[in-house]
Design a protein around this motif. Sequence first.
Motif, PDB file in Angstrom:
ATOM      1  N   ALA A   1      37.816  67.126  41.198  1.00 24.83           N
ATOM      2  CA  ALA A   1      38.520  68.379  40.917  1.00 24.83           C
ATOM      3  C   ALA A   1      37.794  69.271  39.919  1.00 24.83           C
ATOM      4  N   THR A   2      36.896  68.700  39.108  1.00 23.75           N
ATOM      5  CA  THR A   2      36.138  69.523  38.161  1.00 23.75           C
ATOM      6  C   THR A   2      34.708  69.764  38.640  1.00 23.75           C
ATOM      7  N   GLY A   3      34.415  69.404  39.896  1.00 22.77           N
ATOM      8  CA  GLY A   3      33.089  69.610  40.464  1.00 22.77           C
ATOM      9  C   GLY A   3      32.977  70.959  41.159  1.00 22.77           C
ATOM     10  N   GLY A   4      33.236  70.954  42.467  1.00 18.07           N
ATOM     11  CA  GLY A   4      33.136  72.172  43.264  1.00 18.07           C
ATOM     12  C   GLY A   4      33.961  73.339  42.740  1.00 18.07           C
ATOM     13  N   PRO A   5      35.244  73.127  42.366  1.00 21.11           N
ATOM     14  CA  PRO A   5      36.051  74.253  41.875  1.00 21.11           C
ATOM     15  C   PRO A   5      35.458  74.972  40.668  1.00 21.11           C
ATOM     16  N   ILE A   6      34.761  74.239  39.785  1.00 20.27           N
ATOM     17  CA  ILE A   6      34.100  74.886  38.651  1.00 20.27           C
ATOM     18  C   ILE A   6      32.819  75.571  39.106  1.00 20.27           C
ATOM     19  N   CYS A   7      32.031  74.864  39.908  1.00 23.02           N
ATOM     20  CA  CYS A   7      30.697  75.352  40.286  1.00 23.02           C
ATOM     21  C   CYS A   7      30.747  76.670  41.046  1.00 23.02           C
ATOM     22  N   VAL A   8      31.761  76.870  41.902  1.00 24.25           N
ATOM     23  CA  VAL A   8      31.791  78.107  42.690  1.00 24.25           C
ATOM     24  C   VAL A   8      32.037  79.337  41.831  1.00 24.25           C
ATOM     25  N   MET A   9      32.600  79.164  40.632  1.00 22.14           N
ATOM     26  CA  MET A   9      32.909  80.314  39.790  1.00 22.14           C
ATOM     27  C   MET A   9      31.783  80.670  38.821  1.00 22.14           C
ATOM     28  N   VAL A  10      30.772  79.792  38.706  1.00 21.29           N
ATOM     29  CA  VAL A  10      29.708  79.997  37.719  1.00 21.29           C
ATOM     30  C   VAL A  10      28.434  80.446  38.432  1.00 21.29           C
ATOM     31  N   PRO A  11      27.937  81.645  38.163  1.00 21.30           N
ATOM     32  CA  PRO A  11      26.789  82.174  38.918  1.00 21.30           C
ATOM     33  C   PRO A  11      25.480  81.433  38.686  1.00 21.30           C
ATOM     34  N   ILE A  12      25.374  80.665  37.587  1.00 16.25           N
ATOM     35  CA  ILE A  12      24.120  79.942  37.336  1.00 16.25           C
ATOM     36  C   ILE A  12      24.196  78.485  37.788  1.00 16.25           C
ATOM     37  N   SER A  13      25.281  78.097  38.446  1.00 22.20           N
ATOM     38  CA  SER A  13      25.349  76.761  39.033  1.00 22.20           C
ATOM     39  C   SER A  13      24.645  76.775  40.382  1.00 22.20           C
ATOM     40  N   GLY A  14      24.430  75.595  40.944  1.00 22.40           N
ATOM     41  CA  GLY A  14      23.816  75.521  42.261  1.00 22.40           C
ATOM     42  C   GLY A  14      24.622  76.275  43.299  1.00 22.40           C
ATOM     43  N   TRP A  15      25.935  76.090  43.252  1.00 18.04           N
ATOM     44  CA  TRP A  15      26.827  76.780  44.187  1.00 18.04           C
ATOM     45  C   TRP A  15      26.817  78.287  43.953  1.00 18.04           C
ATOM     46  N   GLY A  16      26.867  78.687  42.673  1.00 13.32           N
ATOM     47  CA  GLY A  16      26.900  80.109  42.356  1.00 13.32           C
ATOM     48  C   GLY A  16      25.660  80.838  42.838  1.00 13.32           C
ATOM     49  N   VAL A  17      24.500  80.244  42.618  1.00 14.58           N
ATOM     50  CA  VAL A  17      23.239  80.850  43.080  1.00 14.58           C
ATOM     51  C   VAL A  17      23.248  80.995  44.596  1.00 14.58           C
ATOM     52  N   CYS A  18      23.736  79.959  45.273  1.00 14.71           N
ATOM     53  CA  CYS A  18      23.769  79.974  46.738  1.00 14.71           C
ATOM     54  C   CYS A  18      24.687  81.084  47.258  1.00 14.71           C
ATOM     55  N   LEU A  19      25.901  81.165  46.705  1.00 14.54           N
ATOM     56  CA  LEU A  19      26.851  82.184  47.165  1.00 14.54           C
ATOM     57  C   LEU A  19      26.371  83.592  46.812  1.00 14.54           C
ATOM     58  N   MET A  20      25.823  83.758  45.610  1.00 16.92           N
ATOM     59  CA  MET A  20      25.364  85.082  45.202  1.00 16.92           C
ATOM     60  C   MET A  20      24.202  85.556  46.070  1.00 16.92           C
ATOM     61  N   SER A  21      23.363  84.614  46.506  1.00 17.70           N
ATOM     62  CA  SER A  21      22.254  84.992  47.383  1.00 17.70           C
ATOM     63  C   SER A  21      22.761  85.517  48.727  1.00 17.70           C
ATOM     64  N   MET A  22      23.944  85.067  49.132  1.00 17.10           N
ATOM     65  CA  MET A  22      24.562  85.588  50.362  1.00 17.10           C
ATOM     66  C   MET A  22      25.213  86.941  50.106  1.00 17.10           C
TER      67      MET A  22
END
Length: 449
Positions: A145-166
């Motif tokens: 619960a503190t993995g993906g839900p946190i990562c998608v909101m932070v632009p410098i996380s792996g998820w954030g960089v990926c989504l922002m690139s889209m």
Amino acid sequence: MSLGLISVLLILFVVIGAIATKRVEICLFLACLIGAIVLYGTHALTELSGIFLQALEDNSWVMLIVGLFGCFIALLQSSNGHLGFSKIVDKICDTERKTLLATFIMGVVIFIEELLNAMTIGACMKTHYDKKKIPRETLAYLLDATGGPICVMVPISGWGVCLMSMFVQEDAFLSLGSNHIKSYLSAAPFCFYPIATLIIVFLFCIGIMPKLGGMKKAYKRVEETGMVYSEKSRKYNHEVSGDVVEGKVLDFLIPVAVLIALTVITGDLMTGVIGATIVCAVMYIPRKIVSAEDLFPIMTKGFADMLTVDAVLLLTYVLQIITEKMGMTDYIIEKVQPYMVGSMFPVVIFLLVAVLCFCTASLVGVCALITPIALPLGSIVGSSTLLVMAAIMSGAGFGSHACFYSDATLVSSNIAGIDNLEHATSQLPYVAIAAAISIVAFIVAGLVM
């Protein structure tokens, strides 16, 4: 019957079958086989073999990371440094509430990568959870619960960089301003699923959110038997003899710190894991904590402990390819398009991304497909760009957290030492509550923004 509908039925078969039989790997394999037969008929086995090779080639990075992390954790455990760390944690976290809050805080702080989050915190806290007689289901829930839900909101996380690139490929996002990180962060307050999930987790940690469903049963099991994991999960745990010598806490903390530091500096989890493993060898062998002869047998055993996770991941990737060939995503988009209008647009996008991510466990693929459709169409129908972005981010967070066979769910359960389905079903009530809150919030936000 259309292939798209058949692909949806295959996913329903996996979900219902996994819950009923508690064997997600068998259900995944049968779904892959049935899908191949529907697509290729008498050539099913030949084509399925090719799809397995394609899935292995396309996703070797994630599968190798999981295996290498098994090597790293095995070396950490061989030093017994985690026992020394646990002793320090015992002094700080002397109650269940403090233990849960410490896990929650670490989960929020380590936001760079969701797998790094689960693996490092799990390695740090599992022994302490056992001492405090807190069910492993609770540890797995907090890790997930503190993995993906946190990562998608932070632009410098792996998820954030990926989504922002889209997002930066779309005019609607560029119209928000030249500071892309600021634009991305502006959508974070509207990421209702991640926010709801984190609030629920915090309330759970401080004892306000009640134990529900499988979680309630887990606490009852501990109360009645003292077992922090079920009989079914015993195979994921190795009994430790009582005469184990407690290791030095620095033998645990230094490799973990190197792992986190290298991952942050290089932006590559693979580099972090390899570097931390080398540090373990350099620290342990000269001091005879681990002999040179035992180094690779220990690492091999650690890698082998992760093969179950890799096997389920491989089957998941194969099913992704098969359902993609069957046109599942296009089928679902076609069915929801009539509802993509006006104030309902953000909630429809959230549900669409959430359902597709849950069904396919292909979070990057779904977001890459939906973003070029959702952002331009949102501008046309008059929806807030920030709200549409948040709907995509929230749907991805839901998929990472809720999907029974996503990499985050599989790793969280494996690190916690419990069966994957036990973890998925024990956190399901909390996932459902967060999803329901998110649906209402997106409807209201769509009406007022």
